[in-house]
Motif scaffolding. Structure first.
Motif, PDB file in Angstrom:
ATOM      1  N   THR A 388       0.645  -1.274   0.071  1.00  0.00           N
ATOM      2  CA  THR A 388      -0.124  -0.014   0.025  1.00  0.00           C
ATOM      3  C   THR A 388       0.735   1.356  -0.058  1.00  0.00           C
ATOM      4  OG1 THR A 388      -1.527  -1.355   1.286  1.00  0.00           O
ATOM      5  CG2 THR A 388      -1.879   1.171   1.362  1.00  0.00           C
ATOM      6  N   LYS A 389       2.108   1.385   0.827  1.00  0.00           N
ATOM      7  CA  LYS A 389       2.810   2.219   0.866  1.00  0.00           C
ATOM      8  C   LYS A 389       3.302   2.635  -0.546  1.00  0.00           C
ATOM      9  CE  LYS A 389       6.712   4.192   3.417  1.00  0.00           C
ATOM     10  NZ  LYS A 389       7.723   3.772   4.561  1.00  0.00           N
ATOM     11  N   LYS A 390       3.870   1.640  -1.253  1.00  0.00           N
ATOM     12  CA  LYS A 390       4.450   1.787  -2.528  1.00  0.00           C
ATOM     13  C   LYS A 390       3.370   2.205  -3.511  1.00  0.00           C
ATOM     14  CE  LYS A 390       7.903  -2.205  -2.024  1.00  0.00           C
ATOM     15  NZ  LYS A 390       8.332  -3.403  -2.394  1.00  0.00           N
ATOM     16  N   LYS A 391       2.009   1.791  -3.430  1.00  0.00           N
ATOM     17  CA  LYS A 391       1.266   2.166  -4.168  1.00  0.00           C
ATOM     18  C   LYS A 391       0.972   3.862  -4.154  1.00  0.00           C
ATOM     19  CE  LYS A 391      -0.091  -1.632  -6.199  1.00  0.00           C
ATOM     20  NZ  LYS A 391       0.067  -1.834  -7.747  1.00  0.00           N
ATOM     21  N   TYR A 392       0.863   4.062  -2.810  1.00  0.00           N
ATOM     22  CA  TYR A 392       0.842   5.709  -2.573  1.00  0.00           C
ATOM     23  C   TYR A 392       2.002   6.337  -3.155  1.00  0.00           C
ATOM     24  CZ  TYR A 392      -3.300   5.448   0.379  1.00  0.00           C
ATOM     25  OH  TYR A 392      -4.767   5.383   0.971  1.00  0.00           O
ATOM     26  N   ASP A 393       2.882   5.851  -3.168  1.00  0.00           N
ATOM     27  CA  ASP A 393       4.341   6.539  -3.187  1.00  0.00           C
ATOM     28  C   ASP A 393       4.514   6.647  -4.738  1.00  0.00           C
ATOM     29  OD1 ASP A 393       7.804   5.990  -3.601  1.00  0.00           O
ATOM     30  OD2 ASP A 393       6.982   7.900  -2.737  1.00  0.00           O
ATOM     31  N   ILE A 394       4.144   5.817  -5.479  1.00  0.00           N
ATOM     32  CA  ILE A 394       4.072   5.831  -6.866  1.00  0.00           C
ATOM     33  C   ILE A 394       2.912   6.531  -7.437  1.00  0.00           C
ATOM     34  CG2 ILE A 394       3.526   4.278  -9.169  1.00  0.00           C
ATOM     35  CD1 ILE A 394       5.061   2.040  -7.569  1.00  0.00           C
ATOM     36  N   LEU A 395       1.843   6.502  -6.982  1.00  0.00           N
ATOM     37  CA  LEU A 395       0.647   7.438  -7.620  1.00  0.00           C
ATOM     38  C   LEU A 395       0.948   8.710  -7.124  1.00  0.00           C
ATOM     39  CD1 LEU A 395      -2.474   5.103  -6.641  1.00  0.00           C
ATOM     40  CD2 LEU A 395      -1.348   5.654  -8.992  1.00  0.00           C
ATOM     41  N   GLY A 396       1.631   9.139  -6.143  1.00  0.00           N
ATOM     42  CA  GLY A 396       1.870  10.528  -5.556  1.00  0.00           C
ATOM     43  C   GLY A 396       2.960  11.041  -6.611  1.00  0.00           C
ATOM     44  N   LYS A 397       3.976  10.190  -7.030  1.00  0.00           N
ATOM     45  CA  LYS A 397       5.020  10.881  -7.753  1.00  0.00           C
ATOM     46  C   LYS A 397       4.373  10.976  -9.231  1.00  0.00           C
ATOM     47  CE  LYS A 397       8.833   8.921  -5.698  1.00  0.00           C
ATOM     48  NZ  LYS A 397      10.148   7.983  -5.818  1.00  0.00           N
ATOM     49  N   SER A 398       3.439  10.121  -9.477  1.00  0.00           N
ATOM     50  CA  SER A 398       2.529  10.323 -10.703  1.00  0.00           C
ATOM     51  C   SER A 398       1.739  11.085 -11.086  1.00  0.00           C
ATOM     52  CB  SER A 398       1.732   8.841 -11.155  1.00  0.00           C
ATOM     53  OG  SER A 398       1.217   9.120 -12.369  1.00  0.00           O
ATOM     54  N   LEU A 399       1.001  11.854  -9.912  1.00  0.00           N
ATOM     55  CA  LEU A 399       0.249  12.847  -9.960  1.00  0.00           C
ATOM     56  C   LEU A 399       1.078  14.173  -9.741  1.00  0.00           C
ATOM     57  CD1 LEU A 399      -2.372  13.939  -9.150  1.00  0.00           C
ATOM     58  CD2 LEU A 399      -2.217  13.861  -6.834  1.00  0.00           C
ATOM     59  N   GLU A 400       2.126  14.155  -9.160  1.00  0.00           N
ATOM     60  CA  GLU A 400       2.730  15.364  -9.124  1.00  0.00           C
ATOM     61  C   GLU A 400       3.492  15.701 -10.672  1.00  0.00           C
ATOM     62  OE1 GLU A 400       4.926  18.664  -7.836  1.00  0.00           O
ATOM     63  OE2 GLU A 400       3.257  17.634  -6.914  1.00  0.00           O
ATOM     64  N   LEU A 401       4.013  14.441 -11.336  1.00  0.00           N
ATOM     65  CA  LEU A 401       4.518  14.518 -12.511  1.00  0.00           C
ATOM     66  C   LEU A 401       3.497  15.063 -13.494  1.00  0.00           C
ATOM     67  CD1 LEU A 401       6.906  13.786 -14.560  1.00  0.00           C
ATOM     68  CD2 LEU A 401       5.897  11.558 -14.719  1.00  0.00           C
ATOM     69  N   HIS A 402       2.312  14.463 -13.472  1.00  0.00           N
ATOM     70  CA  HIS A 402       1.089  14.780 -14.228  1.00  0.00           C
ATOM     71  C   HIS A 402       0.678  16.501 -13.913  1.00  0.00           C
ATOM     72  CE1 HIS A 402       0.294  11.450 -16.647  1.00  0.00           C
ATOM     73  NE2 HIS A 402       0.292  10.598 -15.490  1.00  0.00           N
ATOM     74  N   LYS A 403       0.891  16.892 -12.944  1.00  0.00           N
ATOM     75  CA  LYS A 403       0.441  18.411 -12.722  1.00  0.00           C
ATOM     76  C   LYS A 403       1.545  19.263 -13.315  1.00  0.00           C
ATOM     77  CE  LYS A 403      -2.068  17.892  -8.320  1.00  0.00           C
ATOM     78  NZ  LYS A 403      -2.295  18.231  -6.725  1.00  0.00           N
ATOM     79  N   GLN A 404       2.845  18.677 -13.197  1.00  0.00           N
ATOM     80  CA  GLN A 404       3.838  19.584 -13.822  1.00  0.00           C
ATOM     81  C   GLN A 404       4.051  19.344 -15.102  1.00  0.00           C
ATOM     82  OE1 GLN A 404       7.742  18.162 -12.109  1.00  0.00           O
ATOM     83  NE2 GLN A 404       7.364  18.670 -10.084  1.00  0.00           N
ATOM     84  N   LEU A 405       3.527  18.408 -16.041  1.00  0.00           N
ATOM     85  CA  LEU A 405       3.307  18.180 -17.438  1.00  0.00           C
ATOM     86  C   LEU A 405       2.180  19.190 -17.744  1.00  0.00           C
ATOM     87  CD1 LEU A 405       3.830  14.377 -17.963  1.00  0.00           C
ATOM     88  CD2 LEU A 405       5.261  16.416 -18.617  1.00  0.00           C
ATOM     89  N   ASP A 406       1.054  19.185 -16.931  1.00  0.00           N
ATOM     90  CA  ASP A 406      -0.038  20.132 -17.126  1.00  0.00           C
ATOM     91  C   ASP A 406       0.411  21.636 -17.279  1.00  0.00           C
ATOM     92  OD1 ASP A 406      -2.848  18.242 -15.583  1.00  0.00           O
ATOM     93  OD2 ASP A 406      -1.859  17.934 -17.769  1.00  0.00           O
ATOM     94  N   LYS A 407       1.219  22.171 -16.095  1.00  0.00           N
ATOM     95  CA  LYS A 407       1.637  23.274 -16.024  1.00  0.00           C
ATOM     96  C   LYS A 407       2.516  23.657 -17.405  1.00  0.00           C
ATOM     97  CE  LYS A 407       1.182  23.989 -11.100  1.00  0.00           C
ATOM     98  NZ  LYS A 407       2.117  24.001  -9.674  1.00  0.00           N
ATOM     99  N   ALA A 408       3.496  22.697 -17.406  1.00  0.00           N
ATOM    100  CA  ALA A 408       4.476  22.739 -18.589  1.00  0.00           C
ATOM    101  C   ALA A 408       3.689  23.097 -20.099  1.00  0.00           C
ATOM    102  CB  ALA A 408       5.431  21.617 -18.867  1.00  0.00           C
ATOM    103  N   SER A 409       2.574  22.123 -20.121  1.00  0.00           N
ATOM    104  CA  SER A 409       1.793  22.622 -21.390  1.00  0.00           C
ATOM    105  C   SER A 409       1.079  23.872 -21.225  1.00  0.00           C
ATOM    106  CB  SER A 409       0.781  21.254 -21.259  1.00  0.00           C
ATOM    107  OG  SER A 409      -0.129  21.405 -22.516  1.00  0.00           O
ATOM    108  N   GLN A 410       0.694  24.317 -20.516  1.00  0.00           N
ATOM    109  CA  GLN A 410      -0.250  25.346 -20.184  1.00  0.00           C
ATOM    110  C   GLN A 410       0.968  26.674 -20.577  1.00  0.00           C
ATOM    111  OE1 GLN A 410      -2.085  25.912 -16.310  1.00  0.00           O
ATOM    112  NE2 GLN A 410      -3.472  24.080 -16.678  1.00  0.00           N
ATOM    113  N   TRP A 411       2.074  26.595 -19.938  1.00  0.00           N
ATOM    114  CA  TRP A 411       3.025  27.512 -20.388  1.00  0.00           C
ATOM    115  C   TRP A 411       3.411  27.639 -21.682  1.00  0.00           C
ATOM    116  CZ3 TRP A 411       8.175  27.188 -21.825  1.00  0.00           C
ATOM    117  CH2 TRP A 411       8.886  28.347 -21.836  1.00  0.00           C
ATOM    118  N   CYS A 412       3.502  26.433 -22.296  1.00  0.00           N
ATOM    119  CA  CYS A 412       3.870  26.378 -23.753  1.00  0.00           C
ATOM    120  C   CYS A 412       2.636  26.863 -24.599  1.00  0.00           C
ATOM    121  CB  CYS A 412       4.130  24.717 -24.210  1.00  0.00           C
ATOM    122  SG  CYS A 412       5.642  24.174 -23.491  1.00  0.00           S
ATOM    123  N   GLU A 413       1.504  26.583 -24.349  1.00  0.00           N
ATOM    124  CA  GLU A 413       0.527  27.146 -24.809  1.00  0.00           C
ATOM    125  C   GLU A 413       0.411  28.741 -24.877  1.00  0.00           C
ATOM    126  OE1 GLU A 413      -2.562  23.421 -24.695  1.00  0.00           O
ATOM    127  OE2 GLU A 413      -3.082  25.289 -23.737  1.00  0.00           O
TER     128      GLU A 413
END
Length: 910
Positions: A388-413
């Motif tokens: 469970t801890k591993k799942k939370y850790d992976i999903l947390g990193k995935s969420l942070e990455l996707h948020k950063q990707l969304d911000k980078a995409s908005q900045w590019c646009e």
């Protein structure tokens, strides 16, 4: 089938006793002889002989054996009768009195004529009465008082002894009824105890609860029966003592005192029976309660494990890490729900594991079954939590990455929009260009806010994992290369390559000489494997002794050693240091010398046959060592030692190495024989293999031997253990113990026999489930026969798998049925060797006697071979029965002493 002979009791002859033609008043003579009185009885001559004999037999059986052995005193009161009645009484007593007589007193008729006739008659007919005791004719009771004290005579005979016949009969029937009650109660307790001992423990909760309830109810009923029996005995004791309690001047007669002693003895017997039964019931009830606890634990374990396994399966299905912020947030909510759903099963699992540890601490009999389940529960809980801890850790990193990707995409646009919004014509001027440049620079400043914190994180993690696999692969390759046996090159033919030196490989003399190349290499590989594994074995033994055994004496680690392990190093390790010293200093060096001289390998095993017997002592101690390990194996001390040694396995796995090693030797010797058939060294290899098999058999037999229970002597004094095994046994005794006498038994007894050079033991094999999987066998001692006084009959009519062992001239005969004819012949052969060895020893002694006689010592052989010596080293009773089945029975039944004397005398004559 003979019926049990039941002694007479008062109820059987109650009517005859009430007629009162003979009484046992309780009086005693001056030397303690019991007195039986025949009071005046008008119809004495009309009493049937059977009734008279039954009453007299019953009366003589009442006094103690000590009093009865003195002899009975008979008083015949015929003062109001005629001489004919006196004569009839004496004649009947002389012909039918079953006891030992001491004196007969006759109160002669009081009338003058009858008295005169009695005097004449006693002189004329004294010899007709066939009595070997004095018959004293008395004129009055005052004459009787000169022989017997008044306190020992009833009032009818002028004495002071209180006697009531009805009360006497009442006491006798009550005592006998109480004795029967005690016997019946003891039998009921024994039967119930036997049923409890033979009851198999159920495998489910409901059956265990029903069995516990049934046994508890039965126990309560038996306890009520015991209380009633004790109450009955106490009441009877009070009734017998009633005259003394009523009047301080009263005294109990000798018979009444014996009645008191009898009742007290029966009460003591009842008390001992009750105590023994209570001890047995306490143990049995505890085991039933522990069994119920175990069944509840196992039921709860199955339910909890099923729930946890389902949770783990669901959790394993969450492999998606999401492709957008929305998807990852949804996966996190699902993971949260799964975690909340698993809280209750996890708490149950932890609670159940804690309950299991409490059962272990309370000395539960199924520790080996409970402990692995507790470990399994905690492992599953830890796995679920960590996953469970591993799942939370992976999903947390995935969420942070996707948020950063969304911000980078908005900045590019936004950047694209900015560039698109800047009109080209406005930028042609200096002012317009400067304005656009300022806007771009301002926008580029915000680029740092929208960059990924670590854009190579996933790639780096992949590289890390790949590196881990690479390292692991290198390690595995090294390990695999270490276990591969190098194939030594075969030297080329000298003619083809005269300048090349051939490798230094020496063929064993006569071994592998006729084999082709592959078998020879196989033989070489076997020797190399033996030497290499021997080196590893010695290193492992050294690590165990230095890393565990020596550390138990380390003062810095004393606080980590459990109290149950204190001062028990020898129990845990046995003679492991002795085994290590032998292999390190002697055996390893000797087999290393066989690299250049393989033909010496078999001789190594033959030479060290006696030294390898040290494994027998180690294996005999193994059960005690394993029991101690089960009790203390989880201690921090062993974990710390294992961590320092960097051992992958715990200590108990290494303590099995010696047992595995002796098995490895015989396997390697077998492989050597396969590639050396029909060669000069084959015979020595076969002998070496036979030696190892003998050692393994000796170890196996000794493991059975240490499980013998109930034998009061010292097993080590019985000589060498030659054979052991299970058989069907019947008994056919001419004489036997009256307590437990085997008559014609149709159903055989299951007995485990142990054949020693001096004794044959009969035991009953018992098996107990220690952990639900393994059965621990023990052998309860039942009987023993000295080999110096037994005989055998090799063939029993009707079954070629049966043979007989008889004792004391066939006074005791044991019919033994083996599982096969081959097994029977093996046992007969071993028994024949023992008996023949005894005969040869006896003959050698006889020859020494003859030699002494010829040298002028004039020693009689029968003087030298005294009974005491024959008993300590006699001729076997079964030499005749051992040879020809047609030998006559009279010859078989001669004692060992008689045949010894006949043998000596015959040799003297020769």
């Amino acid at each position: 089938m003979q019926q049990e002979i039941r002694p007479l009791v008062a109820v059987d002859i109650i009517e005859q006793l009430h007629r009162q033609f003979a009484i046992l008043s309780g009086g005693r003579g001056k030397d303690g002889a019991p007195i039986i009185t025949f009071p005046e009885f008008a119809g004495f001559s009309d009493i049937p002989d059977e009734d008279f004999l039954n009453v007299v037999t019953y009366l003589t059986s009442i006094p103690s054996l000590e009093a009865a052995s003195i002899g009975f005193i008979i008083i015949i009161d015929r003062r109001r009768d005629k001489w004919s009645a006196v004569k009839a009484s004496l004649t009947r007593i002389a012909g039918a009195f079953p006891g030992n007589l001491q004196l007969v007193f006759v109160l002669r008729p009081s009338r003058f004529i009858q008295r005169t006739i009695a005097d004449i008659g006693i002189k004329l007919y004294r010899d007709d009465f066939k009595m070997k005791v004095p018959i004293i004719m008395l004129n009055s009771v005052s004459d009787l008082h000169g022989y017997i004290d008044k306190s020992q005579l009833t009032r009818e005979l002028g004495g002071t002894l209180e006697y009531g016949h009805s009360q006497w009969i009442h006491h006798r029937t009550a005592i006998e009824n109480f004795a029967m009650t005690v016997k019946t109660t003891a039998q009921m307790l024994q039967t119930f105890g036997t049923d409890l001992a033979e009851t198999e423990l159920p495998n489910d909760v409901q059956c265990t609860e029903e069995l516990l309830s049934a046994h508890t109810d039965h126990h309560s009923k038996l306890k009520d029966e015991l209380k009633l029996a004790v109450k009955q005995g106490a009441t009877l004791l009070t009734c017998i003592r009633e005259p003394v309690t009523r009047s301080a001047n009263s005294k109990l007669s000798s018979d009444e005192l014996e009645n008191v002693a009898t009742v007290e003895r029966l009460l003591a017997q009842l008390d001992e029976t009750e105590k023994a039964f209570d001890q047995f019931w306490t143990k049995h009830h505890l085991k039933l309660e522990q069994c119920l606890q175990l069944r509840h634990f196992e039921h709860d374990f199955r339910e909890v494990k099923l729930t946890l396994d389902n949770l783990m399966e669901v959790q394993a299905g969450f492999a998606d890490i999401g492709d957008s912020v929305t998807r990852v947030e949804h996966l996190l909510r699902e993971q949260k729900q799964l975690e909340e759903k698993g809280q209750e099963p996890l708490e149950k699992a932890q609670s159940l594991a804690l309950h299991g540890e409490q059962l272990i601490q309370n000395n539960h009999y199924a520790v080996d079954s409970i402990r692995p389940k507790c470990v399994e529960l905690r492992r599953i809980c830890d796995d679920f939590t960590n996953e469970t801890k591993k799942k939370y850790d992976i999903l947390g990193k995935s969420l942070e990455l996707h948020k950063q990707l969304d911000k980078a995409s908005q900045w590019c646009e936004a950047g694209i929009y900015l560039l698109a919004s800047q009109a080209v014509d406005k930028c042609q001027s200096q002012e317009g260009a400067e304005t656009a440049l300022v806007e771009i620079e301002k926008f580029l400043v915000t680029a740092k806010e929208h960059q990924l914190s670590n854009p190579k994180e996933i790639l780096q993690k992949l590289e890390d994992v790949q590196e881990m696999f690479d390292k692991r692969q290198v390690s595995l390759k090294k390990l695999a290369a270490k276990q591969t046996r190098p194939v030594q090159p075969v030297a080329p033919h000298p003619e083809s390559s005269p300048k090349r030196a051939s490798p230094k490989i020496t063929r064993p003399a006569g071994v592998g000489r006729h084999c082709n190349s592959p078998p020879f290499l196989s033989f070489s590989h076997i020797i190399n494997e033996l030497i290499e594994t021997e080196r590893v074995y010695v290193e492992e033994l050294q690590s165990i002794i230095e890393g565990y055994a020596s550390e138990m004496d380390n003062p810095n680690l004393v606080h980590l050693i459990p109290s149950a392990l204190q001062n028990k190093k020898e129990i845990l390790f046995g003679n492991l240091p002795e085994i290590y010293e032998f292999h390190n200093r002697i055996f390893l060096k000797e087999i290393e010398n066989c690299i250049e001289n393989p033909e010496l390998l078999a001789r190594c095993f033959l030479k060290r046959k006696e030294d390898l017997q040290i494994y027998e002592k180690y294996c005999q101690n193994k059960p005690r060592s394993e029991a101690l390990w089960r009790q203390c194996g989880d201690s921090i001390f062993f974990q710390e030692c294992q961590r320092k040694l960097d051992h992958k396995l715990s200590l108990d796995a290494y303590l099995l190495k010696p047992v595995q090693r002796i098995t490895k030797y015989q396997l390697l010797l077998k492989e050597m024989l396969k590639c050396s058939k029909n060669s000069e060294g084959t015979a020595e290899l076969e002998e070496a293999l036979a030696t190892m098999l003998d050692i393994i058999k000796s170890v196996n037999d000794s493991m059975h031997q240490i499980a013998i229970t109930g034998y009061e002597g010292d097993v080590s004094e019985l000589g060498k253990l030659l054979m052991q095994g299970s058989f069907n046994v019947w008994t056919d005794h001419k004489k036997g113990h009256n307590k437990v006498k085997d008559l014609a038994r149709f159903k055989p007894m299951q007995r485990h026999l142990f054949l020693y050079t001096k004794m044959l033991l009969f035991c009953k094999k018992r098996e107990e489930n220690t952990d639900g999987h393994e059965k621990t066998a023990s052998y309860s001692f039942k009987n023993s026969l000295k080999m110096s006084t037994v005989g055998i009959t090799e063939n029993v009519k009707g079954d070629n798998k049966k043979f007989e062992i008889w004792y004391n001239g066939r006074e005791e005969v044991y019919i033994i049925q083996a599982s096969s004819v081959e097994l029977k012949n093996t046992w007969i052969s071993e028994i024949r060797k023992v008996l023949t060895g005894q005969l040869e020893a006896c003959r050698g002694r006889t020859e020494r006697v003859r030699f002494g006689s010829e040298m002028g010592k004039q020693v009689s052989p029968l003087t030298v071979f005294t009974r005491h010596e024959i008993k300590s080293d006699p001729t076997p009773l079964g030499f005749e029965g051992m040879s020809l089945s047609s030998m006559s029975l009279s010859a078989e039944e001669k004692t060992g002493t008689e045949r010894l004397e006949e043998t000596i005398q015959r040799q003297q004559r020769e």
